[in-house]
Enzyme design. Structure first.
Site, short mmCIF file in Angstrom:
data_model
loop_
_atom_site.label_atom_id
_atom_site.label_comp_id
_atom_site.label_asym_id
_atom_site.label_seq_id
_atom_site.Cartn_x
_atom_site.Cartn_y
_atom_site.Cartn_z
N ASP A 167 -3.26 -18.07 -0.17
CA ASP A 167 -4.28 -18.76 -0.97
C ASP A 167 -4.98 -19.83 -0.11
OD1 ASP A 167 -1.85 -20.11 -0.93
OD2 ASP A 167 -1.96 -20.78 -3.02
N TYR A 175 0.82 -1.22 0.00
CA TYR A 175 0.00 0.00 0.00
C TYR A 175 0.86 1.27 0.00
CZ TYR A 175 -4.68 -1.94 0.82
OH TYR A 175 -5.90 -2.57 0.70
N ASP A 225 -12.15 -9.22 4.47
CA ASP A 225 -13.45 -9.23 3.78
C ASP A 225 -13.99 -10.66 3.67
OD1 ASP A 225 -13.43 -6.44 3.39
OD2 ASP A 225 -14.23 -6.63 1.35
N LYS A 258 3.01 -15.32 1.72
CA LYS A 258 3.17 -16.03 0.44
C LYS A 258 4.65 -16.36 0.30
CE LYS A 258 1.52 -17.61 -3.49
NZ LYS A 258 0.60 -18.77 -3.56
N ASP A 272 -6.27 -7.10 4.00
CA ASP A 272 -7.42 -6.44 3.37
C ASP A 272 -8.33 -7.51 2.76
OD1 ASP A 272 -8.98 -4.29 2.28
OD2 ASP A 272 -8.08 -4.78 0.34
C1 IPM Z 1 -10.36 -1.31 4.09
C2 IPM Z 1 -10.62 -0.64 2.78
C3 IPM Z 1 -9.45 0.27 2.47
C4 IPM Z 1 -8.20 -0.58 2.41
C5 IPM Z 1 -9.58 1.12 1.19
C6 IPM Z 1 -10.89 1.86 1.13
C7 IPM Z 1 -8.43 2.07 1.04
O1 IPM Z 1 -10.82 -1.57 1.78
O2 IPM Z 1 -10.23 -0.60 5.11
O3 IPM Z 1 -10.31 -2.55 4.14
O4 IPM Z 1 -7.91 -1.18 1.37
O5 IPM Z 1 -7.50 -0.63 3.42
MN MN Z 2 -10.87 -3.65 2.51
#
Ligand code: IPM
Ligand code: MN
Length: 357
Positions: free
Chosen positions: A222, A143, A250, A189, A246
């Site tokens: 993975d 990032y 999710d 990884k 990240d």
């Molecule tokens: C998160 C979001 C952010 C990230 C984006 C919006 C920059 O997806 O907080 O997970 O990738 O960190």
């Molecule tokens: Mn995110």
């Protein structure tokens, strides 16, 4: 005199404003009953800050965050600002505040109480009782790695970590494991990337030197992505880098059936930034459909950070009771449940939190 904490509040964009409003009402109610005060300083962030200052994260807003005891953030971004590029994007504002506050450890807990197991796209018996914590490195890795470039034909980013950067976030993960079920899974990884090989070696060395009492294993990203779906109960603390965290967080968000449930705390040596994992959801903004739980639980993490553990626990209790009363916002609602708007959900959580105190 009762204790007063200074809180910078950045509702941001889209559903950020409505979930923040519920959260502030809840915080006011709980703090009054627990005998402390929260003094809010509201600041624009993301798209709202572009509109106001032509900058998604102006220095004045960063200074306000640094001058407060903690920062609460809603969500940033939306179609109105999608045409912006580079540092003008709302997302860049988010990355900037994380970097400026140096909140290198991002905690993303996911738990699936029995009452939620039916909401998951996965089998209830696979997810019921899940209780895991992802510790995501937040201010380094790909990032932020330099060099980066894009000349229209070729583009590149750089994934970079130093030993001290890995150690400090790994320490956070190991310390949390000691307070939980004493297990860390480090995700990388290392079969392909040099930066992951350094990550793995560093985590192993730190473990041997300081945390040998904690169980440690390593998974490739993975496989880890598959394992959190196949058998999520095997996890206690997951330690991983910025990009992998990240993605993985999710994925873990699906376990309880909605991203709208996931809080986060971003911590460094000094500052704390508390924000839901979800985005600004412009498609449902302003309609009372947003789930306030992620923001509310982020506020509970903030109270823990401030040392107001009783108030923090009351908020979690309020949320759990609302669930067992079969109350669900639109993201989780199905036949047989009571449908709640954002503010109806907020109200029940508030009332139940107060009752528990
Ligand atoms: C998160 C979001 C952010 C990230 C984006 C919006 C920059 O997806 O907080 O997970 O990738 O960190
Ligand atoms: Mn995110």
């Amino acid at each position: 005199m009762s204790k007063t904490y200074k809180i910078t509040v950045m509702p941001g964009d889209g559903i950020g404003t409505e979930v923040m409003a519920e959260t502030i009402q809840l915080l006011d109610a709980v703090s009054a009953k627990c005998g402390f005060k929260l003094e809010y300083n509201e600041q624009a962030a993301g798209g709202a800050a572009i509109d106001k200052y032509n900058d998604p994260m102006p220095d004045s807003v960063i200074a306000a965050c640094k001058a407060s005891d903690a920062t609460l953030l809603g969500a940033m971004g939306g179609p109105k600002w999608d045409h912006y590029t580079g540092a003008m994007r709302p997302e860049s504002g988010l990355l900037k505040i994380r970097k400026e506050l140096n909140v290198f450890a991002n905690l993303r807990p996911v738990s699936v109480p029995a009452a939620l197991a039916n909401s998951s796209p996965l089998r209830p018996e696979a997810v019921s009782g899940v209780d895991l914590l992802t510790v995501r490195e937040l201010v380094g890795g790909i990032y932020f790695g330099k060099p980066t470039g894009n000349d229209g034909f070729e583009a590149f980013n750089t994934m970079r970590y130093t030993v001290p950067e890995i150690e400090r976030v790994a320490r956070v993960a190991f310390n949390w494991a000691r307070k939980r079920r004493n297990k860390v899974t480090s995700v990388d990884k290392a079969n392909v990337l040099d930066v992951s090989r350094l990550w793995r070696d560093t985590v192993k060395k730190l473990h041997a030197a300081e945390f040998a009492d904690v169980e440690l294993n390593h998974l490739y990203i993975d496989n880890a992505t598959m394992q959190v779906v196949l058998n999520p109960r095997q996890f206690d603390v997951i330690l991983t880098s910025n990009l992998f965290g990240d993605i993985l967080s999710d994925t873990t968000a699906t376990l309880g059936g909605s991203l709208g449930l996931l809080p986060s705390a971003s911590l460094g040596e000094k500052y704390g930034l508390f924000e839901p994992v979800h985005g600004s959801a412009p498609d449902i903004a302003g309609q009372g459909k947003a789930n306030p739980v992620a923001m509310i639980l982020s506020a509970s993490m903030m109270l823990d950070f401030l040392g107001e553990t009783k108030a923090a626990a009351a908020i979690r209790k309020g949320y759990e009771t609302a669930l067992t009363q079969n109350l669900r916002t639109a993201d989780l609602w199905r036949e047989g449940y009571k449908k709640a708007s954002t503010s109806e959900m907020g109200k029940v959580i508030r009332e139940e939190a107060l009752k528990s105190l």
